[in-house]
Write a protein that holds these residues in place. Structure first.
Motif, PDB file in Angstrom:
ATOM      1  N   ARG A   8       0.949  -1.173  -0.032  1.00 49.88           N
ATOM      2  CA  ARG A   8       0.122   0.023   0.091  1.00 49.88           C
ATOM      3  C   ARG A   8       1.048   1.445  -0.098  1.00 49.88           C
ATOM      4  O   ARG A   8       1.931   1.235   0.565  1.00 49.88           O
ATOM      5  CB  ARG A   8      -1.008   0.227   1.094  1.00 49.88           C
ATOM      6  CG  ARG A   8      -1.741  -1.182   1.300  1.00 49.88           C
ATOM      7  CD  ARG A   8      -3.040  -1.166   0.574  1.00 49.88           C
ATOM      8  NE  ARG A   8      -3.652  -2.691   0.529  1.00 49.88           N
ATOM      9  CZ  ARG A   8      -4.274  -2.908   1.610  1.00 49.88           C
ATOM     10  NH1 ARG A   8      -5.148  -2.010   2.386  1.00 49.88           N
ATOM     11  NH2 ARG A   8      -5.083  -4.171   1.414  1.00 49.88           N
ATOM     12  N   VAL A   9       0.455   2.342  -0.631  1.00 50.45           N
ATOM     13  CA  VAL A   9       1.260   3.640  -0.727  1.00 50.45           C
ATOM     14  C   VAL A   9       0.387   4.616   0.383  1.00 50.45           C
ATOM     15  O   VAL A   9      -0.741   4.583   0.016  1.00 50.45           O
ATOM     16  CB  VAL A   9       1.126   4.093  -2.122  1.00 50.45           C
ATOM     17  CG1 VAL A   9       1.744   5.573  -2.114  1.00 50.45           C
ATOM     18  CG2 VAL A   9       1.764   3.098  -3.059  1.00 50.45           C
ATOM     19  N   ALA A  10       1.070   5.019   1.351  1.00 55.08           N
ATOM     20  CA  ALA A  10       0.387   5.812   2.395  1.00 55.08           C
ATOM     21  C   ALA A  10       0.844   7.177   2.534  1.00 55.08           C
ATOM     22  O   ALA A  10       2.108   7.348   2.631  1.00 55.08           O
ATOM     23  CB  ALA A  10       0.404   5.039   3.610  1.00 55.08           C
ATOM     24  N   VAL A  11       0.175   8.148   2.440  1.00 55.96           N
ATOM     25  CA  VAL A  11       0.570   9.472   2.564  1.00 55.96           C
ATOM     26  C   VAL A  11       0.240   9.936   4.102  1.00 55.96           C
ATOM     27  O   VAL A  11      -0.837   9.744   4.391  1.00 55.96           O
ATOM     28  CB  VAL A  11      -0.077  10.545   1.540  1.00 55.96           C
ATOM     29  CG1 VAL A  11       0.335  12.009   1.962  1.00 55.96           C
ATOM     30  CG2 VAL A  11       0.069  10.156   0.257  1.00 55.96           C
ATOM     31  N   VAL A  12       1.167  10.676   4.612  1.00 61.63           N
ATOM     32  CA  VAL A  12       1.185  11.245   5.855  1.00 61.63           C
ATOM     33  C   VAL A  12       1.436  12.622   6.047  1.00 61.63           C
ATOM     34  O   VAL A  12       2.424  13.033   5.594  1.00 61.63           O
ATOM     35  CB  VAL A  12       2.135  10.430   6.979  1.00 61.63           C
ATOM     36  CG1 VAL A  12       1.815  10.938   8.450  1.00 61.63           C
ATOM     37  CG2 VAL A  12       1.742   9.062   6.920  1.00 61.63           C
ATOM     38  N   THR A  13       0.432  13.413   6.616  1.00 61.26           N
ATOM     39  CA  THR A  13       0.906  14.748   6.533  1.00 61.26           C
ATOM     40  C   THR A  13       1.097  15.030   7.900  1.00 61.26           C
ATOM     41  O   THR A  13       0.782  14.493   9.041  1.00 61.26           O
ATOM     42  CB  THR A  13      -0.248  15.777   5.909  1.00 61.26           C
ATOM     43  OG1 THR A  13      -1.397  15.863   6.927  1.00 61.26           O
ATOM     44  CG2 THR A  13      -0.781  15.230   4.878  1.00 61.26           C
ATOM     45  N   ALA A  32       3.896  -0.617   4.570  1.00 61.21           N
ATOM     46  CA  ALA A  32       3.623   0.289   3.634  1.00 61.21           C
ATOM     47  C   ALA A  32       4.687   1.085   3.010  1.00 61.21           C
ATOM     48  O   ALA A  32       5.839   1.064   3.606  1.00 61.21           O
ATOM     49  CB  ALA A  32       2.494   1.434   4.168  1.00 61.21           C
ATOM     50  N   THR A  33       4.648   1.671   1.792  1.00 58.59           N
ATOM     51  CA  THR A  33       5.366   2.708   1.345  1.00 58.59           C
ATOM     52  C   THR A  33       4.989   4.092   1.898  1.00 58.59           C
ATOM     53  O   THR A  33       3.794   4.309   1.567  1.00 58.59           O
ATOM     54  CB  THR A  33       5.444   2.674  -0.269  1.00 58.59           C
ATOM     55  OG1 THR A  33       5.929   1.479  -0.732  1.00 58.59           O
ATOM     56  CG2 THR A  33       6.257   3.578  -0.863  1.00 58.59           C
ATOM     57  N   VAL A  34       5.625   4.801   2.377  1.00 59.44           N
ATOM     58  CA  VAL A  34       5.168   5.930   3.130  1.00 59.44           C
ATOM     59  C   VAL A  34       5.764   7.060   2.422  1.00 59.44           C
ATOM     60  O   VAL A  34       6.962   7.155   2.157  1.00 59.44           O
ATOM     61  CB  VAL A  34       5.673   5.888   4.522  1.00 59.44           C
ATOM     62  CG1 VAL A  34       4.836   6.984   5.318  1.00 59.44           C
ATOM     63  CG2 VAL A  34       5.140   4.492   5.204  1.00 59.44           C
ATOM     64  N   HIS A  77       4.554   6.449  -7.773  1.00 60.44           N
ATOM     65  CA  HIS A  77       3.927   4.994  -7.293  1.00 60.44           C
ATOM     66  C   HIS A  77       2.871   4.418  -7.724  1.00 60.44           C
ATOM     67  O   HIS A  77       2.648   3.446  -7.606  1.00 60.44           O
ATOM     68  CB  HIS A  77       3.764   5.224  -5.589  1.00 60.44           C
ATOM     69  CG  HIS A  77       4.935   5.837  -5.014  1.00 60.44           C
ATOM     70  ND1 HIS A  77       5.790   5.115  -4.619  1.00 60.44           N
ATOM     71  CD2 HIS A  77       5.234   6.999  -4.454  1.00 60.44           C
ATOM     72  CE1 HIS A  77       6.698   5.813  -3.807  1.00 60.44           C
ATOM     73  NE2 HIS A  77       6.499   6.814  -3.650  1.00 60.44           N
ATOM     74  N   GLY A  78       2.230   5.141  -8.753  1.00 58.71           N
ATOM     75  CA  GLY A  78       0.831   4.388  -9.331  1.00 58.71           C
ATOM     76  C   GLY A  78      -0.100   4.416  -8.874  1.00 58.71           C
ATOM     77  O   GLY A  78      -1.308   4.075  -9.375  1.00 58.71           O
ATOM     78  N   ARG A  79      -0.211   4.652  -7.512  1.00 56.70           N
ATOM     79  CA  ARG A  79      -1.422   4.788  -6.643  1.00 56.70           C
ATOM     80  C   ARG A  79      -1.228   5.628  -5.238  1.00 56.70           C
ATOM     81  O   ARG A  79      -0.125   5.671  -5.097  1.00 56.70           O
ATOM     82  CB  ARG A  79      -1.958   3.058  -6.463  1.00 56.70           C
ATOM     83  CG  ARG A  79      -0.763   2.371  -5.724  1.00 56.70           C
ATOM     84  CD  ARG A  79      -1.225   0.774  -5.790  1.00 56.70           C
ATOM     85  NE  ARG A  79      -2.534   0.993  -5.004  1.00 56.70           N
ATOM     86  CZ  ARG A  79      -3.716   0.419  -5.558  1.00 56.70           C
ATOM     87  NH1 ARG A  79      -3.579   0.236  -6.940  1.00 56.70           N
ATOM     88  NH2 ARG A  79      -4.909   0.263  -5.035  1.00 56.70           N
ATOM     89  N   VAL A  80      -2.500   5.750  -4.996  1.00 57.80           N
ATOM     90  CA  VAL A  80      -2.341   6.090  -3.321  1.00 57.80           C
ATOM     91  C   VAL A  80      -3.592   5.376  -2.650  1.00 57.80           C
ATOM     92  O   VAL A  80      -4.926   5.717  -2.918  1.00 57.80           O
ATOM     93  CB  VAL A  80      -2.531   7.799  -3.252  1.00 57.80           C
ATOM     94  CG1 VAL A  80      -3.862   8.125  -4.087  1.00 57.80           C
ATOM     95  CG2 VAL A  80      -2.566   8.140  -1.750  1.00 57.80           C
ATOM     96  N   ASP A  81      -3.157   4.723  -1.720  1.00 56.31           N
ATOM     97  CA  ASP A  81      -4.117   3.816  -1.006  1.00 56.31           C
ATOM     98  C   ASP A  81      -4.591   4.429   0.376  1.00 56.31           C
ATOM     99  O   ASP A  81      -5.727   4.270   0.986  1.00 56.31           O
ATOM    100  CB  ASP A  81      -3.573   2.447  -0.513  1.00 56.31           C
ATOM    101  CG  ASP A  81      -3.031   1.675  -1.976  1.00 56.31           C
ATOM    102  OD1 ASP A  81      -4.203   1.379  -2.580  1.00 56.31           O
ATOM    103  OD2 ASP A  81      -1.678   1.543  -2.167  1.00 56.31           O
ATOM    104  N   VAL A  82      -3.856   5.219   1.012  1.00 60.44           N
ATOM    105  CA  VAL A  82      -4.056   5.612   2.368  1.00 60.44           C
ATOM    106  C   VAL A  82      -3.855   7.083   2.319  1.00 60.44           C
ATOM    107  O   VAL A  82      -2.525   7.576   2.142  1.00 60.44           O
ATOM    108  CB  VAL A  82      -3.336   4.967   3.398  1.00 60.44           C
ATOM    109  CG1 VAL A  82      -3.732   5.853   4.814  1.00 60.44           C
ATOM    110  CG2 VAL A  82      -3.461   3.483   3.548  1.00 60.44           C
TER     111      VAL A  82
END
Ligand code: NAD
Length: 255
Positions: A8-13, A32-34, A77-82
């Protein structure tokens, strides 16, 4: 056992500090890839380096920057899951309504509420294309109960996050996108500890209302975020997920 966020690709602000940083570490530990996002480039980059993730310098209150952030994540990354929309401020000039000027009010609303609107607005189209996604917006227990030790703009800003999250959760529920609000109680971040060490009476005034008799640890909040991000919470959306040591359930606390 495989991590719950493997592939999963996860973005954290707000990734450079406190709850965001603890969540970066937890997401990485779950596989995850963060993508670490912060306005503070030094802190954000340090977080990303620690987990071999990406760093993106971004002011989450700026429309163009937020759009470029999520478009960039999907391009790389091709996507954003979180999306963990967590960055927020609680400045000292936000106080009683009798003291808080329009400048502080607007600044807090921009960073705490407008930022969540922008992050959701720019990530949801990607998640709709994918047919899946989990969004977690950081609100606060002060969105649920009143305090005589007021920070009026902060409280209003988190109430906005809560209502917005509920509506988005309902609107996109049949498209595989879950949107939940996290309501942490007071968390022992370095800033809070420093403040309370300098003023123990201030800490005592608050701790008396916490059934567990202590503040939370950032890692305890991160564990809840990982649950909301993962498929373990697959039947949850539009919720206000409270992680507060029992504060919102309490009348008289143990001695
Ligand atoms: P923190 O101050 O430790 O970390 C916040 C991070 O957000 C910092 O790294 C900061 O640089 C970043 N940030 C600030 N403004 C930004 C902007 N415009 N764009 C991008 N990044 C920005 O805070 P924390 O205590 O970990 O709080 C995280 C979230 O949790 C906030 O939304 C806060 O309101 C909420 N919260 C905190 C507590 C608590 O007791 N600490 C309780 C309930 C809710």
């Amino acid at each position: 056992m495989q991590g719950r966020l493997t592939d999963r690709v996860a973005v954290v602000t707000g990734a450079g500090s406190g709850i965001g940083l603890a969540t970066v570490r937890r997401f990485a530990a779950e596989g995850a890839t963060v993508v670490c996002v912060d306005i503070d480039a030094e802190a954000g980059r340090r977080a990303a380096d620690e987990v071999a993730g990406d760093f993106v310098a971004c002011d989450v209150a700026d429309d163009t920057s937020v759009r470029e952030l999520f478009d960039g994540v999907v391009a790389r990354h091709g996507r954003v899951d979180v999306a963990f929309n967590n960055a927020g401020i609680s400045p000292p000039d936000d106080d009683s309504i009798l003291e808080t000027g329009l400048d502080a009010w607007e600044r807090v609303l921009r960073v705490n509420t407008t930022s969540v609107y922008l992050c959701c607005r720019h990530v949801i189209p990607h998640m709709r294309r994918q047919g899946r996604g989990s969004i977690i917006n950081t609100a606060s227990f002060v969105a649920l109960m009143g305090a005589a030790t007021s920070q009026i703009a902060y409280t209003a800003s988190k109430g906005g996050v809560l209502a917005m999250t509920r509506e988005l959760g309902v609107q996109f529920a049949r498209e595989g996108i879950r949107v939940n609000a996290l309501c942490p109680g007071p968390v022992a971040t370095p800033l809070l500890l420093e403040l309370f060490a300098a003023d123990p009476e201030r800490a005592a005034r608050r701790l008396v209302h916490v059934p567990m008799g202590r503040f939370g640890a950032p890692e305890e909040i991160a564990a809840a975020v990982a649950f909301l991000a993962s498929d373990d919470s697959s039947f949850m959306t539009a919720s206000q997920f409270v992680v507060d040591g029992g504060i919102t359930g309490a009348y008289v606390t143990p001695l």
